[in-house]
Each structure stands twice: as C-alpha cells, then as structure tokens.
Design a protein around this motif. Structure first.
Motif, PDB file in Angstrom:
ATOM      1  N   LYS A   1       0.837  -1.199   0.000  1.00 59.91           N
ATOM      2  CA  LYS A   1       0.000   0.000   0.000  1.00 59.91           C
ATOM      3  C   LYS A   1       0.870   1.246   0.000  1.00 59.91           C
ATOM      4  O   LYS A   1       0.596   2.241  -0.703  1.00 59.91           O
ATOM      5  CB  LYS A   1      -0.917   0.022   1.227  1.00 59.91           C
ATOM      6  CG  LYS A   1      -2.032  -1.003   1.162  1.00 59.91           C
ATOM      7  CD  LYS A   1      -2.897  -0.914   2.418  1.00 59.91           C
ATOM      8  CE  LYS A   1      -4.024  -1.936   2.383  1.00 59.91           C
ATOM      9  NZ  LYS A   1      -4.856  -1.863   3.606  1.00 59.91           N
ATOM     10  N   LYS A   2       1.864   1.249   0.787  1.00 59.12           N
ATOM     11  CA  LYS A   2       2.787   2.383   0.872  1.00 59.12           C
ATOM     12  C   LYS A   2       3.454   2.604  -0.452  1.00 59.12           C
ATOM     13  O   LYS A   2       3.573   3.749  -0.943  1.00 59.12           O
ATOM     14  CB  LYS A   2       3.816   2.115   1.974  1.00 59.12           C
ATOM     15  CG  LYS A   2       4.744   3.283   2.207  1.00 59.12           C
ATOM     16  CD  LYS A   2       5.682   2.938   3.343  1.00 59.12           C
ATOM     17  CE  LYS A   2       6.676   4.091   3.571  1.00 59.12           C
ATOM     18  NZ  LYS A   2       7.602   3.806   4.662  1.00 59.12           N
ATOM     19  N   MET A   3       3.913   1.473  -1.060  1.00 59.94           N
ATOM     20  CA  MET A   3       4.589   1.580  -2.349  1.00 59.94           C
ATOM     21  C   MET A   3       3.619   2.057  -3.413  1.00 59.94           C
ATOM     22  O   MET A   3       3.979   2.827  -4.312  1.00 59.94           O
ATOM     23  CB  MET A   3       5.186   0.218  -2.735  1.00 59.94           C
ATOM     24  CG  MET A   3       6.405  -0.175  -1.899  1.00 59.94           C
ATOM     25  SD  MET A   3       7.199  -1.689  -2.507  1.00 59.94           S
ATOM     26  CE  MET A   3       5.925  -2.857  -2.136  1.00 59.94           C
ATOM     27  N   GLU A   4       2.350   1.640  -3.265  1.00 60.06           N
ATOM     28  CA  GLU A   4       1.346   2.080  -4.240  1.00 60.06           C
ATOM     29  C   GLU A   4       1.102   3.569  -4.120  1.00 60.06           C
ATOM     30  O   GLU A   4       0.978   4.280  -5.131  1.00 60.06           O
ATOM     31  CB  GLU A   4       0.034   1.295  -4.038  1.00 60.06           C
ATOM     32  CG  GLU A   4      -1.021   1.647  -5.059  1.00 60.06           C
ATOM     33  CD  GLU A   4      -2.300   0.846  -4.825  1.00 60.06           C
ATOM     34  OE1 GLU A   4      -3.260   1.052  -5.609  1.00 60.06           O
ATOM     35  OE2 GLU A   4      -2.329  -0.044  -3.900  1.00 60.06           O
ATOM     36  N   ALA A   5       1.004   4.092  -2.884  1.00 63.18           N
ATOM     37  CA  ALA A   5       0.780   5.521  -2.666  1.00 63.18           C
ATOM     38  C   ALA A   5       1.958   6.305  -3.185  1.00 63.18           C
ATOM     39  O   ALA A   5       1.789   7.352  -3.843  1.00 63.18           O
ATOM     40  CB  ALA A   5       0.553   5.796  -1.163  1.00 63.18           C
ATOM     41  N   GLU A   6       3.105   5.806  -2.863  1.00 64.60           N
ATOM     42  CA  GLU A   6       4.311   6.479  -3.334  1.00 64.60           C
ATOM     43  C   GLU A   6       4.346   6.499  -4.843  1.00 64.60           C
ATOM     44  O   GLU A   6       4.764   7.474  -5.466  1.00 64.60           O
ATOM     45  CB  GLU A   6       5.563   5.791  -2.777  1.00 64.60           C
ATOM     46  CG  GLU A   6       5.752   5.977  -1.280  1.00 64.60           C
ATOM     47  CD  GLU A   6       6.972   5.253  -0.768  1.00 64.60           C
ATOM     48  OE1 GLU A   6       7.596   4.473  -1.573  1.00 64.60           O
ATOM     49  OE2 GLU A   6       7.352   5.395   0.431  1.00 64.60           O
ATOM     50  N   LEU A   7       3.916   5.389  -5.439  1.00 64.84           N
ATOM     51  CA  LEU A   7       3.902   5.309  -6.904  1.00 64.84           C
ATOM     52  C   LEU A   7       2.906   6.299  -7.475  1.00 64.84           C
ATOM     53  O   LEU A   7       3.184   6.996  -8.472  1.00 64.84           O
ATOM     54  CB  LEU A   7       3.564   3.883  -7.336  1.00 64.84           C
ATOM     55  CG  LEU A   7       3.530   3.650  -8.833  1.00 64.84           C
ATOM     56  CD1 LEU A   7       4.894   3.995  -9.464  1.00 64.84           C
ATOM     57  CD2 LEU A   7       3.139   2.198  -9.125  1.00 64.84           C
ATOM     58  N   ARG A   8       1.725   6.470  -6.829  1.00 61.53           N
ATOM     59  CA  ARG A   8       0.736   7.420  -7.326  1.00 61.53           C
ATOM     60  C   ARG A   8       1.273   8.835  -7.214  1.00 61.53           C
ATOM     61  O   ARG A   8       1.099   9.673  -8.128  1.00 61.53           O
ATOM     62  CB  ARG A   8      -0.579   7.264  -6.544  1.00 61.53           C
ATOM     63  CG  ARG A   8      -1.419   6.058  -6.978  1.00 61.53           C
ATOM     64  CD  ARG A   8      -2.842   6.235  -6.511  1.00 61.53           C
ATOM     65  NE  ARG A   8      -2.915   6.490  -5.078  1.00 61.53           N
ATOM     66  CZ  ARG A   8      -3.037   5.542  -4.161  1.00 61.53           C
ATOM     67  NH1 ARG A   8      -3.099   4.286  -4.505  1.00 61.53           N
ATOM     68  NH2 ARG A   8      -3.103   5.893  -2.904  1.00 61.53           N
ATOM     69  N   ASP A   9       1.851   9.118  -6.060  1.00 60.12           N
ATOM     70  CA  ASP A   9       2.389  10.462  -5.859  1.00 60.12           C
ATOM     71  C   ASP A   9       3.455  10.757  -6.883  1.00 60.12           C
ATOM     72  O   ASP A   9       3.530  11.856  -7.463  1.00 60.12           O
ATOM     73  CB  ASP A   9       2.962  10.607  -4.451  1.00 60.12           C
ATOM     74  CG  ASP A   9       1.847  10.581  -3.380  1.00 60.12           C
ATOM     75  OD1 ASP A   9       0.671  10.761  -3.763  1.00 60.12           O
ATOM     76  OD2 ASP A   9       2.196  10.280  -2.222  1.00 60.12           O
ATOM     77  N   THR A  10       4.261   9.795  -7.114  1.00 58.93           N
ATOM     78  CA  THR A  10       5.344   9.986  -8.090  1.00 58.93           C
ATOM     79  C   THR A  10       4.782  10.196  -9.467  1.00 58.93           C
ATOM     80  O   THR A  10       5.243  11.074 -10.229  1.00 58.93           O
ATOM     81  CB  THR A  10       6.279   8.773  -8.096  1.00 58.93           C
ATOM     82  OG1 THR A  10       6.821   8.590  -6.778  1.00 58.93           O
ATOM     83  CG2 THR A  10       7.400   8.956  -9.073  1.00 58.93           C
ATOM     84  N   LEU A  11       3.782   9.446  -9.809  1.00 56.71           N
ATOM     85  CA  LEU A  11       3.153   9.580 -11.113  1.00 56.71           C
ATOM     86  C   LEU A  11       2.468  10.951 -11.249  1.00 56.71           C
ATOM     87  O   LEU A  11       2.518  11.620 -12.291  1.00 56.71           O
ATOM     88  CB  LEU A  11       2.139   8.443 -11.349  1.00 56.71           C
ATOM     89  CG  LEU A  11       2.742   7.023 -11.532  1.00 56.71           C
ATOM     90  CD1 LEU A  11       1.631   5.991 -11.595  1.00 56.71           C
ATOM     91  CD2 LEU A  11       3.601   6.988 -12.776  1.00 56.71           C
ATOM     92  N   ALA A  12       1.797  11.388 -10.158  1.00 57.14           N
ATOM     93  CA  ALA A  12       1.112  12.674 -10.179  1.00 57.14           C
ATOM     94  C   ALA A  12       2.105  13.795 -10.330  1.00 57.14           C
ATOM     95  O   ALA A  12       1.902  14.776 -11.063  1.00 57.14           O
ATOM     96  CB  ALA A  12       0.273  12.839  -8.906  1.00 57.14           C
ATOM     97  N   SER A  13       3.208  13.679  -9.638  1.00 58.61           N
ATOM     98  CA  SER A  13       4.255  14.700  -9.714  1.00 58.61           C
ATOM     99  C   SER A  13       4.820  14.752 -11.100  1.00 58.61           C
ATOM    100  O   SER A  13       5.052  15.844 -11.657  1.00 58.61           O
ATOM    101  CB  SER A  13       5.367  14.365  -8.699  1.00 58.61           C
ATOM    102  OG  SER A  13       6.432  15.259  -8.831  1.00 58.61           O
ATOM    103  N   ALA A  14       4.959  13.674 -11.693  1.00 60.88           N
ATOM    104  CA  ALA A  14       5.498  13.601 -13.037  1.00 60.88           C
ATOM    105  C   ALA A  14       4.513  14.225 -14.021  1.00 60.88           C
ATOM    106  O   ALA A  14       4.886  14.940 -14.962  1.00 60.88           O
ATOM    107  CB  ALA A  14       5.794  12.150 -13.419  1.00 60.88           C
ATOM    108  N   LYS A  15       3.230  14.122 -13.851  1.00 60.59           N
ATOM    109  CA  LYS A  15       2.200  14.699 -14.728  1.00 60.59           C
ATOM    110  C   LYS A  15       2.169  16.188 -14.609  1.00 60.59           C
ATOM    111  O   LYS A  15       2.017  16.919 -15.600  1.00 60.59           O
ATOM    112  CB  LYS A  15       0.850  14.070 -14.386  1.00 60.59           C
ATOM    113  CG  LYS A  15      -0.263  14.539 -15.301  1.00 60.59           C
ATOM    114  CD  LYS A  15      -1.547  13.834 -14.937  1.00 60.59           C
ATOM    115  CE  LYS A  15      -2.673  14.311 -15.903  1.00 60.59           C
ATOM    116  NZ  LYS A  15      -3.969  13.701 -15.546  1.00 60.59           N
TER     117      LYS A  15
END
Length: 399
Positions: free
Chosen positions: A368-382
């Motif tokens: 879950k943590k890795m998933e949140a981090e992945l979303r945040d990273t993806l959002a930041s990249a967008k």
C-alpha cells in the motif's frame, strides 16, 4: 593262482604219488659175474651164445665184442640228453625261490591306512597307504600266477624225467647184467684159447713140415695176439661194468632229488599257494572292513554333528521368531517418538503459518505504501509535464 592251474596241480597229485612210490632195485649177488663152469643152464646158454659172437680171426669181432649190449642204453641216454638240451637246467628251484621272494617282498605293514602320508610322500605325489597296498597286492597276485604256471610246467618236465630215469635205470641194470655175461663169455673164451686152441695150434706148428712151419707159426702168433686183444677187451668190459655200477646210484640220486622237488612243487601248488592267497585275501578283506567301519564312524559322527548343529540353530531361530511374535506391530517408544515428532511438526506448521500471515500483512502495508508512493510519483510527473509544477495547486484560477 588260476582255477585251471589249481585243477592241473590236483590232477598231477596222483601221478606224483605214483612215481614217488616206485622203488628201484639194487645190484645184488645175483648180478655178479658167474663163470661158465658154475653157471646154471639158462646162464650157460646165454654165455655160450655170446662166445659164438667171437671170431678170433676177425679183429673187428674182438674190438666190438659186447658193444651190442650198450646200443639200447646209448639210445635212451642220447634221447634224455637231447631233452635236456631243449630245456633250461634247474629252473624249478629258481621258480620256487621266486615265489618265496615275491611273498616275502609283500609287506603287511602297508595295510596301516591310518598312517598319514609324510611330507615327502605328498611332495612326490605318492598314493595313500591302502592304494599302494592294493596296487602291490595286484602285482603280487600277477607274479604268483606267473610263477605257478612256470612251476606247473617244471613239474610236468620233472615227472617226465623221473619216468625216463626209471627206464634208464632199468636199462643200465640190464646192461650191467649183460656185461657180466659178456665178461664171462670172454673169460671162458680166453680159458678155452689157453687150454685148448693155442696148445693145439702149437702142436700143429711143431708137427708141420719145414715149408708150412713158417705159415703155421704166423697163425700161432696171430692167435696169441688175438687172445691178448680179447683179454684187453674183457678188461675194458670189466672197467665199463664198474663204471656202470657206479652210475646206478647216481641215477637213483638224481631221480630222488627230482622226486623230492616234484613233491615240493606239488605241495606248493596244492597247499602253500592257496594258503598264501587266502591270507592275502583275508588281509585285504580285513582292511576293507576297517575302511567300511571308519566310513560308518565318520557317517555317525557327521550325523551327530548335524543333530547338534540343527538343535542349536533351531534354538537360536526359535528365540528370534518368538521375540518377533511377542512384539507389537509398533513399538511404544516408536509411537511416542512419532507422536512427539507429529506434535512438533504441527506446532512448527502453525508457527510458520503465523509467521507467514504476519509477513503477508506487513507485505500488504508495504505494498500500500509503495502504491501511494507510486501514485504520488506519477502525479508529480504529470504536473511537471503541464507546467504547473509544484505551485499548480496554489495558483489562482482565471475568472
């Protein structure tokens, strides 16, 4: 000894007894020289007949006087000598010695089969003691058969010699008596010459005329010479008779020796050899009995050993079987150990399951943590891509 040889020896026994029973006559006073004047009528006729064989005018008549008596004796002697030349001399005694030597060479000590072969006997490959004995027995048996056959042949030859010696003795004794007649005839003729014929011839010489006297004197000398020749011939006949008399005991001695040897040979063939063979056969039979007893003993010993071994094996096997029969299907110690191992296995499984569950929960939190981090990273990249950057969320929208 073969059955044929034994039967021949037994058949010869009667002949041996017959020739042994023959008693040869000895010269007696009846065989002495009897003068013509003292002779009885038959003897006187015999002497006169032999005197008639003399012809004082024939030298050959004087030289051959008495030789006719020896012709038959000479024929017999020559026949015997010819027979002697056609066979070996003295082989019977040699055969007896051979058979004794053969038996003496047979050692009964060879029967000791209990004796173990020595190292040297084994090294040289010598047979076992009884095997050697059996081979030796067969060799001795062959030698006995061979010698007994020879002895039987010698026995027949000796019997023939004994019978021939009987004939020779009788003819020699007859020749001895015949010589007495010829000697008596010769002496009677000499006496007749001395007392009648020569004196008459001397008177005839004295009465002859001068022309015939020389011839008559020569006849007288010839008559006297013939008389002297006759005297010498009679003397030779006396010497011959003396030698003939000496030959009679010699013939008897040879014959007695032959009789003794024949008796010994026959006794050996009929009695001794079968006894030897019986003893040898008994020795072999006794040894074979001993071997059979030893084999029976070994068999009994083996049976006892098998019984003992089987009883011991039965006891040991029965113990093992009974112990296995009294055991349960599973040993309690094995069940306890299995149960403990099973409980430990279950606890270990539960522990591993709990550990796995905790690890999965932790993994889920991590995911879950890795998933949140992945979303945040993806959002930041967008946001970087639209140019809003990090301030996009703080900017004042357009009216």
């Amino acid at each position: 000894m073969s059955d044929t040889t034994r039967k021949q020896a037994e058949a010869t026994l009667a002949e041996v007894e017959q020739v042994s029973a023959v008693i040869l006559p000895e010269p007696t006073e009846a065989n002495a020289i009897v003068p013509l004047a003292e002779a009885d009528a038959p003897t006187s006729d015999a002497i006169t007949k032999r005197m008639a064989e003399l012809d004082m005018s024939d030298t050959n008549s004087i030289v051959s006087f008495g030789s006719a008596a020896q012709s038959e004796l000479q024929t017999i002697s020559q026949a015997m000598l010819q027979d002697v030349r056609n066979k070996d001399v003295g082989p019977a005694g040699d055969s007896l010695r051979d058979i004794v030597t053969t038996i003496r060479g047979f050692s009964v000590s060879e029967l000791d089969v209990r004796r173990k072969r020595t190292f040297w006997e084994k090294l040289l490959g010598r047979a076992a003691p009884f095997a050697q004995f059996s081979a030796r027995f067969e060799e001795v048996q062959d030698q006995i058969d061979r010698v007994t056959d020879d002895l039987l042949g010698h026995e027949h030859k000796l019997l023939k010699d004994i019978k021939s010696l009987d004939v020779l003795y009788d003819k020699t004794l007859a020749f001895y008596d015949e010589l007495a007649l010829y000697i008596a005839a010769g002496e009677a003729k000499i006496a007749e010459l001395d007392t009648t014929t020569i004196p008459a011839k001397e008177a005839e010489v004295q009465a002859a005329d001068e022309n015939d006297q020389v011839m008559k004197a020569q006849e007288l000398r010839d008559l006297r010479a013939a008389r002297d020749d006759l005297e010498r011939r009679v003397h030779d006949l006396k010497l011959t008779r003396q030698v003939t008399m000496q030959s009679l005991p010699s013939i008897r001695l040879v014959q007695e020796n032959d009789k003794s040897l024949v008796t010994k040979i026959n006794s050996t063939l009929v009695n001794t050899v079968p006894l030897w063979e019986t003893q040898l056969a008994q020795a072999v039979t006794i040894q074979r009995s001993a071997e059979a007893a030893a084999a029976v003993r070994d068999a009994n010993d083996l049976t006892n050993e098998l019984l003992t071994a089987n009883a011991k094996n039965l006891r040991e096997t029965n113990k093992v079987v009974r112990e296995e029969m009294e055991r349960g299907v599973f040993d309690i110690e094995a069940v306890k150990q299995a149960n403990a191992d099973l409980i430990a296995t279950i606890n270990e499984s539960l522990q591993i399951a709990d550990e796995g569950k905790a690890k999965r929960a932790a993994a889920e939190e991590d995911m879950k943590k890795m998933e949140a981090e992945l979303r945040d990273t993806l959002a930041s990249a967008k946001a970087r891509k639209t140019g809003l950057g990090d301030t996009a969320s703080t900017a004042v929208p357009n009216a």
